[in-house]
Design an enzyme around this catalytic site. Structure first.
Site, PDB file in Angstrom:
ATOM      1  N   ASP A  49     -55.439 -46.293 -33.114  1.00 24.42           N
ATOM      2  CA  ASP A  49     -56.096 -46.975 -32.013  1.00 24.42           C
ATOM      3  C   ASP A  49     -56.735 -45.880 -31.155  1.00 24.42           C
ATOM      4  OD1 ASP A  49     -56.610 -49.001 -29.935  1.00 24.42           O
ATOM      5  OD2 ASP A  49     -54.980 -48.021 -28.869  1.00 24.42           O
ATOM      6  N   ASP A  59     -58.005 -46.217 -27.162  1.00 29.27           N
ATOM      7  CA  ASP A  59     -57.590 -46.207 -25.753  1.00 29.27           C
ATOM      8  C   ASP A  59     -56.071 -46.269 -25.628  1.00 29.27           C
ATOM      9  OD1 ASP A  59     -60.170 -46.274 -24.293  1.00 29.27           O
ATOM     10  OD2 ASP A  59     -60.440 -48.149 -25.373  1.00 29.27           O
TER      11      ASP A  59
END
Length: 222
Positions: free
Chosen positions: A18, A20
């Site tokens: 991922d 953020d």
């Protein structure tokens, strides 16, 4: 065997990240922009902000069911504002060095952000651009749907179960679980201790990777 130890006792075909909260911290910028948007639309900021992390902007807006609001248009407004404001975006400790140590064809980014925003934030944080990046535009259903992780694994020529996913947010963790992959949860940006059966990591400086003759990735503790 504890989940953490299990990850250090097996080989992986690839790592999926991922963005953020996992390789960079964009919370300050995201919350500035979403707070202003919420105020304009009469949404309670305090209860709303915890719901924005890890999800696509269009999904976040759709969940609100605001009358007369064009979610696609408003998501575009949010994205433009986020591309313009990258102040305070920094890497998660050790992330750039760790990513740079990986074979380019053995990792991918799977983010709920649109591609232009993802590239802008990675540049701001000094995160290397991946050879493969799955973004908001690449899937019909965002996290917690596993579509993004399944697509990344497929494009790398793998099954998701052969990958290790690095995540931080609840919807992303749910997506990783639904994909059937092993999971490492990055806790750097968590304000409260996380109760989970999955392995957790506060800094990439605590790990390294070794690549065997078959190109398989082995996670090692520093």
């Amino acid at each position: 065997m504890p989940a953490h130890d299990t990850l250090f006792n097996r080989a992986f075909g690839a790592f999926l990240f991922d963005m953020d909260g996992t390789v960079l911290n964009s919370i300050a910028a995201a919350e500035r922009i979403w707070s202003a948007w919420a105020v304009r639309h009469g949404v309670d900021v305090e209860t709303f902000l915890p719901t924005i992390h890890g999800a696509r902007a269009i999904d976040t807006i759709n969940r609100l069911n605001l009358p007369g609001v064009d979610a696609e248009a408003q998501a575009a407004v949010i994205t433009e504002a986020e591309i313009a404001d990258v102040e305070g975006i920094v890497e998660i400790p050790g992330a750039a060095k760790f990513l740079n140590s990986l074979p380019a064809d053995r990792w991918a980014m799977v983010t709920s952000a649109p591609r232009d925003l993802a590239l802008r934030r990675m540049a701001a944080a000094g995160i290397p651009e991946p050879a493969l990046m799955i973004t908001a535009e690449d899937v019909k259903a965002g996290k917690p749907d596993p579509a993004g992780y399944l697509l990344a694994a497929k494009r790398l020529g793998l099954e998701a179960r052969d990958c290790l996913i690095f995540e931080d947010a609840t919807v992303g963790i749910q997506a990783a679980e639904a994909a059937g992959a092993a999971l490492m949860i990055i806790t750097t940006t968590h304000q409260h201790p996380l109760e989970t059966a999955h392995a957790t990591l506060a800094s990439y400086a605590d790990i390294r990777v070794e690549v065997d003759n078959a190109g398989q990735l082995h996670l090692q503790k520093n």
